[in-house]
Enzyme design. Structure first.
Site, PDB file in Angstrom:
ATOM      1  N   GLU A  66       0.819  -1.217   0.000  1.00 50.47           N
ATOM      2  CA  GLU A  66       0.000   0.000   0.000  1.00 50.47           C
ATOM      3  C   GLU A  66       0.857   1.273   0.000  1.00 50.47           C
ATOM      4  OE1 GLU A  66      -3.717  -0.262   2.250  1.00 50.47           O
ATOM      5  OE2 GLU A  66      -3.172   1.681   3.090  1.00 50.47           O
ATOM      6  N   ASP A  67       1.956   1.254   0.721  1.00 50.13           N
ATOM      7  CA  ASP A  67       2.691   2.502   0.985  1.00 50.13           C
ATOM      8  C   ASP A  67       4.095   2.586   0.392  1.00 50.13           C
ATOM      9  OD1 ASP A  67       0.492   3.360   2.396  1.00 50.13           O
ATOM     10  OD2 ASP A  67       1.271   2.766   4.347  1.00 50.13           O
TER      11      ASP A  67
END
Ligand code: NDP
Ligand code: ZN
Length: 180
Positions: A66-67
């Site tokens: 996600e990051d």
């Protein structure tokens, strides 16, 4: 057998540390981001008494896709299909608008696997404790309030998974969501 378990955990912690190396949490201390996935894994063992290796590995890796630039294929190559699947389940689709991503977290929580629910519970507990401790820079009180209300909806769909974590989430939500 112990040797391979220790090695598997450290391999995940190391992978996540490298991937999150230049990221910081949204707090005034600019805490290194890696504190979060390690803290989530620690909540699972120390408070949730969860010792399933797949869950602990997925917890350490849970924000890499996600990051950071990490792909699910990369997770599978290094850690196998089982961990890929859990990480996939706890990863928001970044192509969607933010409001839609938040809505889908509530919806998807309900039908997630048991292992993904454990990671989500610990992740929410960590983030709500962070928010209770200190409001991130630039956040209005309304935004904090909205976050607690949204988290309550997500947690509502994760129930029946881990009594201790759910109890502690109920307590932090209760302390921070005020009626009227
Ligand atoms: P974000 O999703 O932008 O940030 C919260 C996330 O940041 C957490 O879930 C956590 O995710 C991570 N995080 C990093 N550091 C901290 C910390 N110290 N404390 C808590 N979490 C931390 O926040 P929102 O959910 O509020 O933003 C998305 C929504 O808010 C959108 O719908 C957007 O439109 C809206 N918005 C509202 C504003 C307002 O003022 N009301 C302003 C801007 C946006 P992780 O586990 O992945 O690290
Ligand atoms: Zn997280």
């Amino acid at each position: 057998r112990d040797d391979s378990i220790v090695a598997a955990i450290i391999k995940c912690a190391n992978f996540a540390a490298i991937k999150h190396a230049n990221q910081r949490r949204k707090d005034s201390e600019k805490t290194p981001y890696i504190n979060h996935p390690i803290g989530v894994a620690n909540i699972l063992t120390d408070e949730g008494h969860v010792y399933d290796l797949d869950v602990i590995q997925a917890a350490l890796l849970h924000d890499t896709v996600e990051d950071t630039d990490t792909t699910l294929d990369e997770i599978e190559r290094h850690f196998g299909k089982t961990i890929r699947t859990i990480v996939d389940e706890v990863t928001d689709d970044k192509n969607l608008p933010k409001a839609e991503r938040k809505r889908l977290q509530v919806v998807h929580a309900k039908t997630s696997s048991h292992n993904a629910k454990l990671v989500k519970l610990a992740d929410k507990l960590y983030n709500l404790r962070d928010l209770e401790r200190e409001t991130p820079e630039g956040w209005t009180p309304e935004r904090v309030k909205e976050y607690f209300l949204w988290a309550r909806d997500v947690v509502g769909n994760l129930r029946g998974t881990n009594d201790v974590l759910e109890q502690k989430l109920d307590e932090v939500l209760e302390r921070n969501i005020h009626k009227n």
